[in-house]
Design a protein around this motif. Sequence first.
Motif, PDB file in Angstrom:
ATOM      1  N   UNK A   1       0.997  -0.896  -3.113  1.00  0.00           N
ATOM      2  CA  UNK A   1      -0.154  -1.727  -2.808  1.00  0.00           C
ATOM      3  C   UNK A   1      -1.395  -1.169  -3.497  1.00  0.00           C
ATOM      4  N   UNK A   2      -2.424  -1.986  -3.588  1.00  0.00           N
ATOM      5  CA  UNK A   2      -3.668  -1.535  -4.197  1.00  0.00           C
ATOM      6  C   UNK A   2      -4.586  -2.701  -4.481  1.00  0.00           C
ATOM      7  N   UNK A   3      -5.810  -2.414  -4.885  1.00  0.00           N
ATOM      8  CA  UNK A   3      -6.776  -3.489  -5.125  1.00  0.00           C
ATOM      9  C   UNK A   3      -6.425  -4.382  -6.313  1.00  0.00           C
ATOM     10  N   UNK A   4      -5.618  -3.847  -7.231  1.00  0.00           N
ATOM     11  CA  UNK A   4      -5.194  -4.619  -8.405  1.00  0.00           C
ATOM     12  C   UNK A   4      -3.733  -5.003  -8.199  1.00  0.00           C
ATOM     13  N   UNK A   5      -3.483  -6.272  -7.870  1.00  0.00           N
ATOM     14  CA  UNK A   5      -2.107  -6.716  -7.581  1.00  0.00           C
ATOM     15  C   UNK A   5      -1.181  -6.485  -8.769  1.00  0.00           C
TER      16      UNK A   5
ATOM     17  N   UNK B   1       0.414  -4.278   3.280  1.00  0.00           N
ATOM     18  CA  UNK B   1       1.667  -3.957   3.964  1.00  0.00           C
ATOM     19  C   UNK B   1       1.511  -3.995   5.484  1.00  0.00           C
ATOM     20  N   UNK B   2       2.483  -4.583   6.136  1.00  0.00           N
ATOM     21  CA  UNK B   2       2.462  -4.646   7.595  1.00  0.00           C
ATOM     22  C   UNK B   2       2.659  -3.241   8.165  1.00  0.00           C
ATOM     23  N   UNK B   3       1.835  -2.826   9.110  1.00  0.00           N
ATOM     24  CA  UNK B   3       1.966  -1.466   9.664  1.00  0.00           C
ATOM     25  C   UNK B   3       3.367  -1.200  10.202  1.00  0.00           C
TER      26      UNK B   3
ATOM     27  N   UNK C   1      -8.784   9.127   0.495  1.00  0.00           N
ATOM     28  CA  UNK C   1      -9.156   8.930   1.892  1.00  0.00           C
ATOM     29  C   UNK C   1      -8.719   7.595   2.466  1.00  0.00           C
ATOM     30  N   UNK C   2      -8.118   6.731   1.656  1.00  0.00           N
ATOM     31  CA  UNK C   2      -7.609   5.462   2.174  1.00  0.00           C
ATOM     32  C   UNK C   2      -6.515   5.750   3.201  1.00  0.00           C
ATOM     33  N   UNK C   3      -6.732   5.311   4.441  1.00  0.00           N
ATOM     34  CA  UNK C   3      -5.831   5.658   5.535  1.00  0.00           C
ATOM     35  C   UNK C   3      -4.609   4.759   5.613  1.00  0.00           C
ATOM     36  N   UNK C   4      -4.495   3.776   4.721  1.00  0.00           N
ATOM     37  CA  UNK C   4      -3.402   2.813   4.842  1.00  0.00           C
ATOM     38  C   UNK C   4      -2.178   3.187   4.015  1.00  0.00           C
ATOM     39  N   UNK C   5      -2.275   4.236   3.187  1.00  0.00           N
ATOM     40  CA  UNK C   5      -1.154   4.575   2.302  1.00  0.00           C
ATOM     41  C   UNK C   5      -0.676   5.995   2.567  1.00  0.00           C
TER      42      UNK C   5
ATOM     43  N   UNK D   1      -4.766  12.576  11.586  1.00  0.00           N
ATOM     44  CA  UNK D   1      -4.629  11.481  12.553  1.00  0.00           C
ATOM     45  C   UNK D   1      -4.169  10.161  11.926  1.00  0.00           C
ATOM     46  N   UNK D   2      -4.680   9.838  10.735  1.00  0.00           N
ATOM     47  CA  UNK D   2      -4.253   8.596  10.083  1.00  0.00           C
ATOM     48  C   UNK D   2      -2.784   8.675   9.675  1.00  0.00           C
ATOM     49  N   UNK D   3      -2.360   9.842   9.193  1.00  0.00           N
ATOM     50  CA  UNK D   3      -0.941  10.009   8.863  1.00  0.00           C
ATOM     51  C   UNK D   3      -0.086   9.814  10.108  1.00  0.00           C
TER      52      UNK D   3
END
Length: 273
Positions: free
Chosen positions: A9-13, A40-42, A56-60, A108-110
Amino acid sequence: MERLKIAATGPDDAAAREVADRLADLAAGAPVAVASAPAPEPGAHHLVVGVGVPEGDATVDVRVPRSAEAVRELWRGRVAPFADNLARRRRAPRRQHVVLAAPDPSWPAQAARLMARLARVLGERARRIDHIGSTSVPAMAAKDIIDLQVVVDDLAAAVEAAALSHEAGFVHVTGPFYGIDRHGTHHDEQVAVDADPGRPVNVHFHPVSSPIWTEMLLLRDWLRADPAHRAEYEAVKRGLAARPDHDVNDYSLDKMPWISRALGRAEAWAPQG
């Protein structure tokens, strides 16, 4: 056989699709499913690869640049061994001596991403899932191992949940395992660990009747509440980690006298917390 599920995933599809395609080519014939996903679905994937995402992006789970060599290195160093370990139900290798890492604000995000994977698989079997241990306490040095606990109805349910955690990317390890409460009593539990060589994890499955899970939450919250408590505990850990003849098991056992005393202090604090 459980297939390793990866999302890029990322800002550039287009860049995310390119990385996903490269990983899919490398994974040909391996038990790996790769997709690109704008959001991506959590908990739906074992590994979320960020392409061009900011630090620092907590989604990846891992970041990779848009280059063929970087993708090959990700495959060799993490994806391929993760997939092989998961397929063989084999835990990832882990060092047996204690190394304390500086506090990592991403812990914590991990943990939240790992808990989402467990929650998706376990559903109502899990009464609750929590991040525990030293990585759950801000500003405290810790072994770089995420500790999670899952509370279930009883020990039979713990066995079932630990086995099901394989679908979430973990490996159920046979014991016997037990937690030790503040009075020195042993309480049976089940344990699953990481198949992912890039993220060490311990997942403890406790029956709701066990006092261990409430003690772990109490200790965590007490340490979070007071920097003096954190400093005291960290000093104990550093002293134990410095012993050259101690392995990780010795380290865990030798912390128990301090933890038992700390829980007594935490119980006195709790009504005011």
